[in-house]
Design a protein around this motif. Sequence first.
Motif, mmCIF file in Angstrom:
data_model
loop_
_atom_site.group_PDB
_atom_site.id
_atom_site.type_symbol
_atom_site.label_atom_id
_atom_site.label_comp_id
_atom_site.label_asym_id
_atom_site.label_seq_id
_atom_site.Cartn_x
_atom_site.Cartn_y
_atom_site.Cartn_z
ATOM 1 N N ALA A 216 0.855 -1.190 0.000
ATOM 2 C CA ALA A 216 0.000 0.000 0.000
ATOM 3 C C ALA A 216 0.892 1.242 0.000
ATOM 4 C CB ALA A 216 -0.903 0.005 1.227
ATOM 5 N N GLN A 218 0.471 4.580 0.528
ATOM 6 C CA GLN A 218 0.106 5.869 1.121
ATOM 7 C C GLN A 218 1.350 6.539 1.700
ATOM 8 O OE1 GLN A 218 -1.550 3.382 4.528
ATOM 9 N NE2 GLN A 218 -1.962 5.484 5.136
ATOM 10 N N VAL A 222 0.110 10.331 6.078
ATOM 11 C CA VAL A 222 -1.320 9.994 6.198
ATOM 12 C C VAL A 222 -1.526 8.958 7.293
ATOM 13 C CG1 VAL A 222 -3.264 8.930 4.991
ATOM 14 C CG2 VAL A 222 -1.799 10.556 3.802
ATOM 15 N N ILE A 228 -9.015 0.620 6.933
ATOM 16 C CA ILE A 228 -8.988 1.019 5.521
ATOM 17 C C ILE A 228 -8.131 0.031 4.723
ATOM 18 C CG2 ILE A 228 -8.154 2.763 3.887
ATOM 19 C CD1 ILE A 228 -9.043 4.910 5.771
ATOM 20 N N VAL A 229 -6.943 -0.264 5.255
ATOM 21 C CA VAL A 229 -6.058 -1.162 4.530
ATOM 22 C C VAL A 229 -6.711 -2.547 4.390
ATOM 23 C CG1 VAL A 229 -3.763 -2.202 4.459
ATOM 24 C CG2 VAL A 229 -4.039 0.123 5.324
ATOM 25 N N TRP A 232 -9.493 -2.471 1.816
ATOM 26 C CA TRP A 232 -8.868 -2.407 0.482
ATOM 27 C C TRP A 232 -8.308 -3.773 0.101
ATOM 28 C CZ3 TRP A 232 -3.344 -2.460 -0.363
ATOM 29 C CH2 TRP A 232 -2.945 -2.152 -1.672
ATOM 30 N N ASN A 243 -3.654 0.872 -6.466
ATOM 31 C CA ASN A 243 -3.073 1.264 -5.179
ATOM 32 C C ASN A 243 -3.729 2.531 -4.624
ATOM 33 O OD1 ASN A 243 -1.239 1.106 -3.029
ATOM 34 N ND2 ASN A 243 0.360 0.356 -4.416
ATOM 35 N N CYS A 244 -3.398 2.854 -3.346
ATOM 36 C CA CYS A 244 -3.967 4.048 -2.703
ATOM 37 C C CYS A 244 -3.787 5.277 -3.597
ATOM 38 C CB CYS A 244 -3.308 4.340 -1.362
ATOM 39 S SG CYS A 244 -3.018 2.915 -0.310
ATOM 40 N N CYS A 247 -6.250 6.623 -6.435
ATOM 41 C CA CYS A 247 -7.416 7.455 -6.126
ATOM 42 C C CYS A 247 -7.041 8.723 -5.383
ATOM 43 C CB CYS A 247 -8.416 6.681 -5.276
ATOM 44 S SG CYS A 247 -9.180 5.323 -6.175
ATOM 45 N N TRP A 260 -1.589 14.441 -1.948
ATOM 46 C CA TRP A 260 -2.576 13.511 -1.390
ATOM 47 C C TRP A 260 -3.885 14.243 -1.135
ATOM 48 C CZ3 TRP A 260 -2.819 8.286 -0.203
ATOM 49 C CH2 TRP A 260 -3.873 7.894 0.637
ATOM 50 N N ASP A 262 -7.673 13.805 0.575
ATOM 51 C CA ASP A 262 -8.334 12.911 1.517
ATOM 52 C C ASP A 262 -9.657 12.356 1.007
ATOM 53 O OD1 ASP A 262 -7.328 11.828 3.759
ATOM 54 O OD2 ASP A 262 -8.090 13.349 5.155
ATOM 55 N N PRO A 264 -11.325 11.918 -2.429
ATOM 56 C CA PRO A 264 -11.331 12.029 -3.894
ATOM 57 C C PRO A 264 -12.763 12.098 -4.439
ATOM 58 C CG PRO A 264 -10.241 9.984 -3.168
ATOM 59 C CD PRO A 264 -10.807 10.627 -1.965
ATOM 60 N N SER A 322 -16.628 3.529 0.614
ATOM 61 C CA SER A 322 -15.193 3.287 0.566
ATOM 62 C C SER A 322 -14.847 2.489 1.829
ATOM 63 C CB SER A 322 -14.437 4.612 0.523
ATOM 64 O OG SER A 322 -14.844 5.425 1.615
ATOM 65 N N PHE A 325 -16.129 -0.679 -1.728
ATOM 66 C CA PHE A 325 -16.722 -0.469 -3.048
ATOM 67 C C PHE A 325 -17.587 -1.664 -3.454
ATOM 68 C CE2 PHE A 325 -13.055 2.281 -2.760
ATOM 69 C CZ PHE A 325 -13.598 3.494 -3.127
HETATM 70 C C1 HEC Z 1 -10.725 3.179 -5.557
HETATM 71 C C2 HEC Z 1 -10.323 4.400 -4.978
HETATM 72 C C3 HEC Z 1 -9.630 4.396 -3.612
HETATM 73 C C4 HEC Z 1 -8.562 3.634 -3.243
HETATM 74 C C5 HEC Z 1 -7.810 2.589 -4.062
HETATM 75 C C6 HEC Z 1 -8.239 4.031 -1.890
HETATM 76 N N1 HEC Z 1 -9.096 5.004 -1.463
HETATM 77 FE FE1 HEC Z 1 -9.042 5.987 0.333
HETATM 78 N N2 HEC Z 1 -10.748 6.994 -0.159
HETATM 79 C C7 HEC Z 1 -11.400 6.921 -1.370
HETATM 80 C C8 HEC Z 1 -12.558 7.778 -1.336
HETATM 81 C C9 HEC Z 1 -13.554 7.964 -2.488
HETATM 82 C C10 HEC Z 1 -12.572 8.397 -0.068
HETATM 83 C C11 HEC Z 1 -13.577 9.443 0.432
HETATM 84 C C12 HEC Z 1 -14.775 8.803 1.064
HETATM 85 C C13 HEC Z 1 -15.820 9.819 1.415
HETATM 86 O O1 HEC Z 1 -15.924 10.839 0.742
HETATM 87 O O2 HEC Z 1 -16.523 9.551 2.372
HETATM 88 C C14 HEC Z 1 -11.410 7.883 0.649
HETATM 89 C C15 HEC Z 1 -11.046 8.281 1.942
HETATM 90 C C16 HEC Z 1 -9.837 7.954 2.547
HETATM 91 C C17 HEC Z 1 -9.333 8.541 3.750
HETATM 92 C C18 HEC Z 1 -9.927 9.684 4.559
HETATM 93 C C19 HEC Z 1 -11.290 9.454 5.049
HETATM 94 C C20 HEC Z 1 -11.367 8.473 6.198
HETATM 95 O O3 HEC Z 1 -12.189 7.550 6.057
HETATM 96 O O4 HEC Z 1 -10.676 8.644 7.159
HETATM 97 C C21 HEC Z 1 -8.129 7.920 4.039
HETATM 98 C C22 HEC Z 1 -7.217 8.191 5.191
HETATM 99 C C23 HEC Z 1 -7.898 6.948 2.978
HETATM 100 N N3 HEC Z 1 -8.954 6.992 2.092
HETATM 101 C C24 HEC Z 1 -6.802 6.135 2.898
HETATM 102 C C25 HEC Z 1 -6.580 5.188 1.915
HETATM 103 C C26 HEC Z 1 -5.485 4.241 1.909
HETATM 104 C C27 HEC Z 1 -4.436 4.124 2.973
HETATM 105 C C28 HEC Z 1 -5.600 3.509 0.768
HETATM 106 C C29 HEC Z 1 -4.728 2.348 0.294
HETATM 107 C C30 HEC Z 1 -4.589 1.248 1.238
HETATM 108 C C31 HEC Z 1 -6.767 3.988 0.061
HETATM 109 N N4 HEC Z 1 -7.338 5.005 0.783
HETATM 110 C C32 HEC Z 1 -7.195 3.483 -1.166
HETATM 111 C C33 HEC Z 1 -11.013 6.168 -2.461
HETATM 112 C C34 HEC Z 1 -9.979 5.254 -2.489
#
Ligand code: HEC
Length: 461
Positions: A216, A218, A222, A228-229, A232, A243-244, A247, A260, A262, A264, A322, A325
């Motif tokens: 991962a 990130q 962060v 989250i991990v 994912w 990967n993180c 997005c 980065w 937060d 997307p 998220s 998905f």
């Molecule tokens: C397919 C797209 C995608 C991937 C891949 C992804 N994210 Fe996200 N992530 C998002 C989206 C969309 C949001 C915002 C969700 C919302 O608006 O509520 C988010 C929110 C977050 C947040 C901030 C909100 C929270 O819940 O605290 C963090 C930190 C985060 N992601 C970390 C990661 C990490 C670490 C990885 C890899 C292990 C990762 N993301 C992979 C799409 C993705």
Amino acid sequence: MSARKHIYWIYWLLITVGIAVYLTMQLLGEDKTVYLPGKTSHGHYQIEMACAACHSDPLGGGEVLQEACMNCHGSELEVADDSHPKSKFTNPRNADRVAKLDARKCVTCHTEHKEEITLAMGVTQPDDVCFKCHQDVAENRPSHEGLEFPTCATAGCHNFHDNRALYEDFLSKHLGEPDVHAMAEVVPLSSVEVYQTISSYPIEQFPIKPLKSNEADQPISVRKDPKIVQDWMDTAHSQSGVNCSACHEQKTEGLDEPVWVDKPSHKVCSTCHTDQTKGFLSGKHGMRLEQNLTPMTPGKARLDMKRTAHGDELSCVSCHSSHRFNTKDAAVEACLSCHDDQHSNSYKDSKHFNLWHKEIRGQAAENTGVSCATCHMPRKEVKHDGMKIIIAEHNQNDNLRPNEKMLRSVCMQCHGLGFSIDALADRELVEKNFSEKPDVHIESLDMVKKRLGLKKDVDGM
Ligand code: HEC
Ligand code: HEC
Ligand code: HEC
Ligand code: HEC
Ligand code: HEC
Ligand code: HEC
Ligand code: HEC
Ligand code: HEC
Ligand code: HEC
Ligand code: HEC
């Protein structure tokens, strides 16, 4: 002039200037409601503040509006094989009809901001409009003797634009089908490999191969949230090399390193899921975003919505939370977290829901259940670089009205045409979300049968 008159003049000036300043501020700001001559239709009220989407030139008249209608609806009518395209009415043969009703212009039948004359689907002509051009229909068609004109376009008979499932040829191919087919299932979605064939996919940066949790990417800055991990890791994106950073990292002008982000937006998803994003932006869920307005929320809706959801902003993650998905939760539970009308709330009493429930519990085969999404987001074929791909239609309005659009895209995969036409024509059954057998019978198939029978007699002479 007396002193009194002077004071009136000053008042008048102050009031006029005040109004002018207020109106100018409204024009420059987002709220332009004061200029609306009346309530905007169900189809367009969400984007009514984007006046320029339709009135792209305030001085331009009918032609400018016509162009706007065609920009947004042209391809949809083309796909629907529009029965009354403009070309039919520019043909001199039909000049007498155009003289009765100028059907070359959309606004003849779909004007705006006139609630008092607006019927379903933004139609602003009386419900017997077909009479204007087809008053002699019974002359060649004895079966139509005595039928009332307001019934031409009620469910199951004809539509003005989209008659793909109602043409006589089509009906005649589907006579005598069973209510439910032996193989009642929808087509499966394409598998991940198809993404390799889409030329715009960022395959160099994110090759399609499973990633491990220590991969991962990130940045250290962060917060590392193990949930989250884990989410994912458990799901499609990590399994497919997304990967993180795919997005979360965005290039910003003037900076070498991507930044980065937060939360997307849908724009990020669009790099890899172009068709889904386009669909989402074309319907009631995403149409405000398409016009650069603030996102839609249930609180702004005209339909009944759950109170608890009033402030939720519509985006991809409204349905696909998220970072899982998930597509199964998205297909029923997500919808019901917002929608609160009788039709939506009756779904769980239907046999369709039983089938869905069995599918998600693994007690029935994949693709045999009927979720909200089965009907409202049907799977469809799109082409990329010559390859056919099956995706989910992300525009919930694409097959919604008139509801015969659902015949071909949905029902006929599992039901016979006759049964499906009857079910969709039964307004009460729609309200009850198809939890009973239809109580209405539409005679178009019987008419076709009779006509074919008659033809055979004549041919056999
Ligand atoms: C397919 C797209 C995608 C991937 C891949 C992804 N994210 Fe996200 N992530 C998002 C989206 C969309 C949001 C915002 C969700 C919302 O608006 O509520 C988010 C929110 C977050 C947040 C901030 C909100 C929270 O819940 O605290 C963090 C930190 C985060 N992601 C970390 C990661 C990490 C670490 C990885 C890899 C292990 C990762 N993301 C992979 C799409 C993705
Ligand atoms: C979705 C398209 C659409 C949007 C958005 C829209 N309009 Fe309209 N508007 C129309 C149509 C269609 C007509 C009818 C024209 C006709 O019948 O010739 C109309 C008519 C009008 C008229 C009356 C003009 C006349 O000739 O009577 C005014 C004023 C007007 N619009 C103002 C606005 C303002 C202000 C906004 C933004 C706050 C707006 N409209 C947004 C489609 C739209
Ligand atoms: C900026 C794009 C845009 C423009 C311009 C626009 N529309 Fe629409 N229209 C939409 C969207 C989005 C919807 C809602 C989704 C749907 O019903 O397909 C809609 C809905 C409708 C509906 C209602 C469909 C239903 O099922 O209830 C009609 C009818 C319609 N538009 C006709 C027109 C006509 C006629 C014009 C020109 C005066 C026009 N539109 C201009 C985007 C547009
Ligand atoms: C002579 C009247 C008439 C004219 C002209 C007309 N429509 Fe319609 N339209 C209707 C009627 C009636 C319906 C209701 C559904 C049906 O019968 O197909 C409808 C429905 C629609 C719908 C929603 C249903 C669907 O099939 O998608 C859209 C969108 C639409 N019209 C767009 C347009 C556009 C864009 C134009 C101009 C190119 C236009 N219409 C011209 C009468 C008209
Ligand atoms: C402005 C005139 C006009 C109006 C209003 C009109 N039509 Fe038509 N329609 C035509 C013309 C022209 C044709 C071409 C065939 C012909 O000459 O009869 C046609 C053909 C058709 C056809 C034959 C199918 C096809 O694709 O050729 C059907 C069905 C039909 N109309 C239904 C309707 C219905 C239902 C309404 C009302 C919602 C309606 N029409 C309103 C002018 C009109
Ligand atoms: C770098 C490309 C990429 C980006 C960016 C991306 N995805 Fe994906 N997404 C994929 C791939 C590849 C798959 C796997 C497809 C499959 O398994 O069929 C996938 C699968 C999915 C699935 C299906 C999951 C499942 O369980 O079948 C959903 C839903 C999804 N993505 C939503 C999103 C959303 C929402 C965003 C934006 C926040 C996003 N994706 C961003 C490449 C991407
Ligand atoms: C209204 C709810 C909803 C919204 C909003 C939504 N989706 Fe989906 N999405 C679904 C459902 C339900 C499925 C599963 C459909 C199926 O199984 O046929 C799905 C499936 C998918 C898939 C996998 C199937 C395919 O089409 O390849 C992807 C990728 C996807 N969505 C991406 C997105 C993206 C990107 C967005 C935002 C632009 C988005 N979704 C917004 C409900 C939604
Ligand atoms: C975050 C809340 C939310 C979620 C989740 C959601 N919707 Fe919606 N939906 C809305 C809002 C808000 C509207 C616009 C209603 C209006 O304009 O009155 C809408 C509009 C619609 C429409 C168009 C209605 C019309 O009359 O044009 C359909 C169909 C629909 N949603 C189906 C679904 C389905 C199916 C799902 C799940 C796959 C779903 N929605 C998930 C909030 C949501
Ligand atoms: C078997 C197919 C089917 C299923 C399953 C289904 N719907 Fe519908 N839905 C329809 C049809 C058909 C209409 C009516 C369109 C019309 O004629 O106006 C409709 C209309 C709607 C509307 C628009 C209502 C309005 O008044 O504008 C919403 C919102 C909606 N459905 C949401 C849902 C949700 C949420 C679910 C799941 C809980 C669901 N639907 C399940 C077929 C279905
Ligand atoms: C994936 C296949 C599938 C799709 C798609 C589907 N159905 Fe069904 N439907 C079924 C099956 C299977 C049954 C019978 C369930 C049973 O008897 O247990 C059924 C039952 C019904 C019933 C009878 C309910 C009862 O209580 O007897 C109606 C009405 C119905 N469907 C209408 C529709 C309509 C309208 C559509 C399209 C909008 C549609 N269905 C789409 C599979 C499907």
